[in-house]
Design an enzyme around this catalytic site. Structure first.
Site, PDB file in Angstrom:
ATOM      1  N   GLU A   1      21.284  27.017  51.601  1.00  0.00           N
ATOM      2  CA  GLU A   1      21.501  27.616  50.277  1.00  0.00           C
ATOM      3  C   GLU A   1      20.265  27.522  49.393  1.00  0.00           C
ATOM      4  OE1 GLU A   1      23.580  25.470  51.794  1.00  0.00           O
ATOM      5  OE2 GLU A   1      25.670  26.093  51.537  1.00  0.00           O
TER       6      GLU A   1
ATOM      7  N   ALA B   1      28.712  31.530  53.257  1.00  0.00           N
ATOM      8  CA  ALA B   1      29.478  32.374  52.345  1.00  0.00           C
ATOM      9  C   ALA B   1      28.817  33.746  52.336  1.00  0.00           C
ATOM     10  CB  ALA B   1      29.468  31.759  50.954  1.00  0.00           C
TER      11      ALA B   1
ATOM     12  N   GLU C   1      29.961  23.866  56.147  1.00  0.00           N
ATOM     13  CA  GLU C   1      30.923  23.136  55.302  1.00  0.00           C
ATOM     14  C   GLU C   1      32.357  23.327  55.806  1.00  0.00           C
ATOM     15  OE1 GLU C   1      29.144  25.168  51.881  1.00  0.00           O
ATOM     16  OE2 GLU C   1      28.919  23.212  50.950  1.00  0.00           O
TER      17      GLU C   1
ATOM     18  N   GLY D   1      28.245  27.683  53.905  1.00  0.00           N
ATOM     19  CA  GLY D   1      29.704  27.541  53.884  1.00  0.00           C
ATOM     20  C   GLY D   1      30.290  27.423  55.288  1.00  0.00           C
TER      21      GLY D   1
HETATM   22  N1  CO8 Z   1      26.407  36.759  54.054  1.00  0.00           N
HETATM   23  C1  CO8 Z   1      26.494  38.093  54.215  1.00  0.00           C
HETATM   24  N2  CO8 Z   1      26.013  38.729  55.321  1.00  0.00           N
HETATM   25  C2  CO8 Z   1      25.429  37.987  56.275  1.00  0.00           C
HETATM   26  C3  CO8 Z   1      25.307  36.586  56.162  1.00  0.00           C
HETATM   27  C4  CO8 Z   1      25.836  35.962  54.987  1.00  0.00           C
HETATM   28  N3  CO8 Z   1      25.808  34.639  54.795  1.00  0.00           N
HETATM   29  N4  CO8 Z   1      24.658  36.127  57.257  1.00  0.00           N
HETATM   30  C5  CO8 Z   1      24.417  37.192  58.029  1.00  0.00           C
HETATM   31  N5  CO8 Z   1      24.875  38.320  57.446  1.00  0.00           N
HETATM   32  C6  CO8 Z   1      24.787  39.694  57.948  1.00  0.00           C
HETATM   33  C7  CO8 Z   1      23.384  40.240  57.815  1.00  0.00           C
HETATM   34  O1  CO8 Z   1      23.141  40.731  56.517  1.00  0.00           O
HETATM   35  C8  CO8 Z   1      23.404  41.336  58.870  1.00  0.00           C
HETATM   36  O2  CO8 Z   1      24.093  42.446  58.341  1.00  0.00           O
HETATM   37  P1  CO8 Z   1      23.412  43.939  58.420  1.00  0.00           P
HETATM   38  O3  CO8 Z   1      23.322  44.211  59.887  1.00  0.00           O
HETATM   39  O4  CO8 Z   1      24.372  44.795  57.692  1.00  0.00           O
HETATM   40  O5  CO8 Z   1      22.062  43.809  57.793  1.00  0.00           O
HETATM   41  C9  CO8 Z   1      24.287  40.758  59.959  1.00  0.00           C
HETATM   42  O6  CO8 Z   1      25.056  39.717  59.340  1.00  0.00           O
HETATM   43  C10 CO8 Z   1      23.485  40.139  61.093  1.00  0.00           C
HETATM   44  O7  CO8 Z   1      22.595  39.206  60.529  1.00  0.00           O
HETATM   45  P2  CO8 Z   1      21.014  39.196  60.865  1.00  0.00           P
HETATM   46  O8  CO8 Z   1      20.538  40.564  61.204  1.00  0.00           O
HETATM   47  O9  CO8 Z   1      20.327  38.477  59.740  1.00  0.00           O
HETATM   48  O10 CO8 Z   1      21.045  38.296  62.191  1.00  0.00           O
HETATM   49  P3  CO8 Z   1      19.859  37.403  62.756  1.00  0.00           P
HETATM   50  O11 CO8 Z   1      20.282  37.007  64.129  1.00  0.00           O
HETATM   51  O12 CO8 Z   1      18.544  38.069  62.603  1.00  0.00           O
HETATM   52  O13 CO8 Z   1      19.811  36.108  61.800  1.00  0.00           O
HETATM   53  C11 CO8 Z   1      20.790  34.295  60.559  1.00  0.00           C
HETATM   54  C12 CO8 Z   1      20.899  35.222  61.786  1.00  0.00           C
HETATM   55  C13 CO8 Z   1      19.599  33.352  60.707  1.00  0.00           C
HETATM   56  C14 CO8 Z   1      22.080  33.463  60.526  1.00  0.00           C
HETATM   57  C15 CO8 Z   1      20.646  35.125  59.262  1.00  0.00           C
HETATM   58  O14 CO8 Z   1      21.647  36.136  59.252  1.00  0.00           O
HETATM   59  C16 CO8 Z   1      20.779  34.345  57.995  1.00  0.00           C
HETATM   60  O15 CO8 Z   1      19.853  33.655  57.596  1.00  0.00           O
HETATM   61  N6  CO8 Z   1      21.958  34.448  57.323  1.00  0.00           N
HETATM   62  C17 CO8 Z   1      22.178  33.810  56.036  1.00  0.00           C
HETATM   63  C18 CO8 Z   1      22.415  32.316  56.191  1.00  0.00           C
HETATM   64  C19 CO8 Z   1      22.620  31.687  54.830  1.00  0.00           C
HETATM   65  O16 CO8 Z   1      21.756  31.714  53.975  1.00  0.00           O
HETATM   66  N7  CO8 Z   1      23.809  31.077  54.628  1.00  0.00           N
HETATM   67  C20 CO8 Z   1      24.157  30.448  53.376  1.00  0.00           C
HETATM   68  C21 CO8 Z   1      24.889  31.414  52.488  1.00  0.00           C
HETATM   69  S1  CO8 Z   1      25.256  30.758  50.871  1.00  0.00           S
HETATM   70  C22 CO8 Z   1      26.571  29.724  51.156  1.00  0.00           C
HETATM   71  O17 CO8 Z   1      27.039  29.581  52.245  1.00  0.00           O
HETATM   72  C23 CO8 Z   1      27.119  29.005  49.970  1.00  0.00           C
HETATM   73  C24 CO8 Z   1      28.393  28.261  50.314  1.00  0.00           C
HETATM   74  C25 CO8 Z   1      29.028  27.681  49.089  1.00  0.00           C
HETATM   75  C26 CO8 Z   1      29.929  28.661  48.372  1.00  0.00           C
HETATM   76  C27 CO8 Z   1      30.541  27.897  47.260  1.00  0.00           C
HETATM   77  C28 CO8 Z   1      31.535  28.662  46.421  1.00  0.00           C
HETATM   78  C29 CO8 Z   1      32.128  27.716  45.369  1.00  0.00           C
END
Ligand code: CO8
Length: 258
Positions: free
Chosen positions: A132, A65, A112, A109
């Site tokens: 998460e 998400a 999921e 997400g």
């Molecule tokens: N949300 C927003 N932006 C994101 C997300 C995300 N989940 N993941 C990546 N991005 C963005 C980064 O911020 C970055 O943007 P910018 O260049 O503007 O800084 C761009 O995408 C590229 O990402 P990275 O530079 O971080 O890329 P890497 O190759 O270094 O890393 C990763 C890749 C490991 C995937 C890393 O981006 C990461 O850890 N992302 C987050 C993963 C995460 O924590 N996911 C869980 C999110 S919470 C969730 O999913 C809850 C779901 C339930 C919702 C329920 C509602 C009822």
């Protein structure tokens, strides 16, 4: 329909939806989930579509998400709007099969969303996880429930508590994905599989999906009865007559969805 966060295509009975927020690794924001819901509903209603493929990019199916969209929200906003609730419900209403073709990250997400599809074909670079816990929250669109059913309590619990990722081989060994293919062959494999399903009677395909899903929702006894009644109901269709006649006549059946 014009969309900004997804790309759609319909070809040869196969509807393909590609998540398309490359700058955010396809992070799921409200707009994307609303557009996805609309595209799925429209393909579900479209007689030209028999199977749907949901995919992302080579780097990410979806990295979760959208953390930036969520970070400032209050409990009142989340609960009051039932954040992501209607979008998830819309996806669960789709009656046609949805194949998830997953390359790269399928996290939070994203994992999921893949698990909400009917089965997952993974590229060899796929990584699944429920990270998460690293953000001070937990899974919210089915991770604790579906991952546990797919891979068992021990592995699911460890993944939810540590936030670690599972690679494609482990995902296949654990029953999360149906198979792993080289990343370059992912879409061809998903399309070949979708084409195989599209050849079948559309009515039996709907019935098979409903019956398999019932296994998660009911007791064995009720599920077996549900399956048997659907099996009986298939004998009201022309496709059943055609399928069995074609077998006897040693020819390929021509299913019409009647
Ligand atoms: N949300 C927003 N932006 C994101 C997300 C995300 N989940 N993941 C990546 N991005 C963005 C980064 O911020 C970055 O943007 P910018 O260049 O503007 O800084 C761009 O995408 C590229 O990402 P990275 O530079 O971080 O890329 P890497 O190759 O270094 O890393 C990763 C890749 C490991 C995937 C890393 O981006 C990461 O850890 N992302 C987050 C993963 C995460 O924590 N996911 C869980 C999110 S919470 C969730 O999913 C809850 C779901 C339930 C919702 C329920 C509602 C009822």
């Amino acid at each position: 329909m014009a969309f900004e966060t997804i790309l759609t295509e319909i070809d040869d009975h196969i509807g393909t939806i590609r998540l398309n927020r490359p700058d955010a690794l396809n992070a799921l924001n409200a707009q994307l989930l609303q557009e996805l819901g609309k595209a799925l509903a429209s393909m579900d209603d479209n007689d030209k579509v028999r199977v749907i493929i949901l995919t992302g990019s080579e780097k990410a199916f979806a990295a979760g998400a959208d953390i930036k969209e969520m970070s400032d929200k209050s409990f009142v906003e989340m609960f009051g709007s039932d954040y992501f609730g209607p979008e998830v419900e819309a996806m669960l209403k789709v009656r046609k099969p949805i194949i998830a073709a997953v390359a790269g990250y399928a996290l939070g997400g994203g994992c999921e969303l893949a698990m909400m599809c009917d089965f997952i074909i993974a590229a060899d670079n796929a990584k699944f996880g429920q990270p998460e816990i690293n953000l001070g929250v937990i899974a919210g669109i089915g991770g604790t429930q579906r991952l546990t059913r797919f891979v068992g309590k021990s592995k699911s619990m460890e993944m939810h508590l540590t936030g670690r990722m599972m690679d494609a081989d482990e995902a296949e060994r654990s029953g999360l994905v149906t198979r792993v293919v080289p990343a370059k062959d992912l879409m061809a494999d998903a399309q070949k599989t979708a084409a195989k399903i599209a050849e079948k009677s559309p009515l039996s395909v709907l019935a098979a999906k409903e019956a398999v899903n019932r296994a998660y929702e009911t007791t064995l006894r009720e599920g077996l009865l549900f399956e048997r009644r659907l099996f009986h109901a298939m004998f009201a269709t022309e496709d059943q007559t055609e399928g069995m006649q074609a077998f006897a006549e040693k020819r390929t059946p021509q299913f019409r969805g009647n």
